[in-house]
Design a protein around this motif. Sequence first.
Motif, PDB file in Angstrom:
ATOM      1  N   LYS A   1     -15.534  14.411  20.296  1.00 31.44           N
ATOM      2  CA  LYS A   1     -16.814  14.363  19.588  1.00 31.44           C
ATOM      3  C   LYS A   1     -17.653  15.594  19.922  1.00 31.44           C
ATOM      4  N   SER A   2     -17.642  16.000  21.184  1.00 35.95           N
ATOM      5  CA  SER A   2     -18.381  17.196  21.601  1.00 35.95           C
ATOM      6  C   SER A   2     -17.819  18.445  20.935  1.00 35.95           C
ATOM      7  N   ARG A   3     -16.479  18.500  20.792  1.00 33.92           N
ATOM      8  CA  ARG A   3     -15.859  19.663  20.149  1.00 33.92           C
ATOM      9  C   ARG A   3     -16.240  19.749  18.671  1.00 33.92           C
ATOM     10  N   VAL A   4     -16.342  18.592  18.023  1.00 35.71           N
ATOM     11  CA  VAL A   4     -16.759  18.577  16.622  1.00 35.71           C
ATOM     12  C   VAL A   4     -18.163  19.147  16.491  1.00 35.71           C
ATOM     13  N   LYS A   5     -19.082  18.689  17.322  1.00 36.67           N
ATOM     14  CA  LYS A   5     -20.466  19.167  17.238  1.00 36.67           C
ATOM     15  C   LYS A   5     -20.559  20.641  17.600  1.00 36.67           C
ATOM     16  N   HIS A   6     -19.766  21.056  18.587  1.00 37.10           N
ATOM     17  CA  HIS A   6     -19.751  22.477  18.957  1.00 37.10           C
ATOM     18  C   HIS A   6     -19.296  23.332  17.776  1.00 37.10           C
ATOM     19  N   LEU A   7     -18.300  22.861  17.045  1.00 36.79           N
ATOM     20  CA  LEU A   7     -17.812  23.588  15.876  1.00 36.79           C
ATOM     21  C   LEU A   7     -18.885  23.654  14.786  1.00 36.79           C
ATOM     22  N   LEU A   8     -19.596  22.568  14.611  1.00 38.80           N
ATOM     23  CA  LEU A   8     -20.675  22.539  13.612  1.00 38.80           C
ATOM     24  C   LEU A   8     -21.769  23.539  13.970  1.00 38.80           C
ATOM     25  N   TYR A   9     -22.152  23.578  15.248  1.00 40.34           N
ATOM     26  CA  TYR A   9     -23.197  24.509  15.680  1.00 40.34           C
ATOM     27  C   TYR A   9     -22.741  25.948  15.504  1.00 40.34           C
ATOM     28  N   ASN A  10     -21.461  26.209  15.825  1.00 35.85           N
ATOM     29  CA  ASN A  10     -20.933  27.570  15.675  1.00 35.85           C
ATOM     30  C   ASN A  10     -20.930  28.045  14.231  1.00 35.85           C
ATOM     31  N   ASN A  11     -20.871  27.075  13.327  1.00 33.19           N
ATOM     32  CA  ASN A  11     -20.848  27.430  11.903  1.00 33.19           C
ATOM     33  C   ASN A  11     -22.220  27.262  11.229  1.00 33.19           C
ATOM     34  N   GLY A  12     -23.244  27.067  12.047  1.00 33.17           N
ATOM     35  CA  GLY A  12     -24.596  27.001  11.514  1.00 33.17           C
ATOM     36  C   GLY A  12     -24.879  25.776  10.673  1.00 33.17           C
ATOM     37  N   ILE A  13     -24.166  24.694  10.903  1.00 34.71           N
ATOM     38  CA  ILE A  13     -24.364  23.478  10.114  1.00 34.71           C
ATOM     39  C   ILE A  13     -25.632  22.755  10.589  1.00 34.71           C
ATOM     40  N   VAL A  14     -26.524  22.439   9.671  1.00 36.66           N
ATOM     41  CA  VAL A  14     -27.752  21.706   9.971  1.00 36.66           C
ATOM     42  C   VAL A  14     -27.570  20.246   9.556  1.00 36.66           C
ATOM     43  N   PHE A  15     -27.866  19.334  10.467  1.00 39.52           N
ATOM     44  CA  PHE A  15     -27.714  17.908  10.169  1.00 39.52           C
ATOM     45  C   PHE A  15     -28.782  17.459   9.172  1.00 39.52           C
ATOM     46  N   PRO A  16     -28.403  16.684   8.190  1.00 40.56           N
ATOM     47  CA  PRO A  16     -29.396  16.099   7.275  1.00 40.56           C
ATOM     48  C   PRO A  16     -30.373  15.202   8.039  1.00 40.56           C
ATOM     49  N   LYS A  17     -31.537  14.966   7.445  1.00 37.40           N
ATOM     50  CA  LYS A  17     -32.568  14.167   8.102  1.00 37.40           C
ATOM     51  C   LYS A  17     -32.075  12.756   8.428  1.00 37.40           C
TER      52      LYS A  17
END
Length: 358
Positions: A152-168
């Motif tokens: 789960k941490s790796r998924v979020k790390h990948l999202l942050y590296n790709n500039g993904i912003v979480f919806p509200k």
Amino acid sequence: MQQRKKINFECQNIYIGIDVHLKNWSVTTITQSGYKKTHSQNSSARELFEHLRKHYPGGKYLAVYESGFTGFSTYYALKEYGIDCMVIHAADVPTTQYESVMKSDSMDSDKLAKALKTGTLKGIYVHRRENLDARGVVRLRKTLQTQLGGYKSRVKHLLYNNGIVFPKCFAGKSTHWSQRFMRWLREDVILLSSTRTSLDLLLDQVELFRKNLLNATRQIRALSRSEHYARTYENLTSIPGIGMLTGMSLLTEIDDVERFHNEKQFASYLGLVPTSHSSGEKIANGEKTFRGNKLLGPMIVESAWTMIRHDSVMAAAYGEYCKRMKSQEAVIRIARKLSNRILKILRSGQKYEYDRCH
């Protein structure tokens, strides 16, 4: 010419130190008279038994090895051939400075045999064969939970590296990893690259580990309802803060509560006894030792935090402790009190009685 008398070690103890490895064992044998011999052999209890029967016939065979990757399998293999065996913690083997810097397999087996002969070793508890699988299931669930958290941490790390912003709608962490959240990750997330293979592979692992974790939880729940555990489990979980996972962890790790002679010994097993280091005028004390069961110790501390919110006696004790120490130290004191109550419940076969906090 006079014929040699046949060798016979009847009624004599033969002390055997074994340095266990995957493919071979280094074995040192010492007789009661002090005669010593070291040899290397295949990792086979049968081969060792044949060697002992040939060179030390009639003797009483006493063996020792350090706990490690073979677990208790070596112990039970030796027992099948009538070799009395002791399993010890590696840190409990008396070692000189020379032995620590000049380490070898033969030296390790030699010091084990010597310590066994002098009676300075104290073996660890060997779990009964029929209970080993239940303990393995509970431990595996903990491992799966840890590995799932890692993915789960790796998924979020990948999202942050790709500039993904979480919806509200996913601003709160409590909304993460729901079916809706997973659907968003699968269908709507676009990475910097034109492909998203890395994310899909990670999500596959998350789903796989969640499935395995759920299956392991179901197996533990079934164990808690089995004839072997049901009654004791029900008594144990009557203690505030002790849930299914903590309760079954206690039952499968402890195995036989009669091996603990007093409350201090039980607290020591959990790693909840204080440490003390004194030299001259300098005295340093700690709340918790590094020794003890690495699975149960943290669980009991976590349960102690829950208990002070439900038991008025424990809540009052915690408040008194906090007057003279930090809250983290105070909860360790509560955990030690909790360990005393756990031992009492396991021995008495009764449910827990406590004063509820209103």
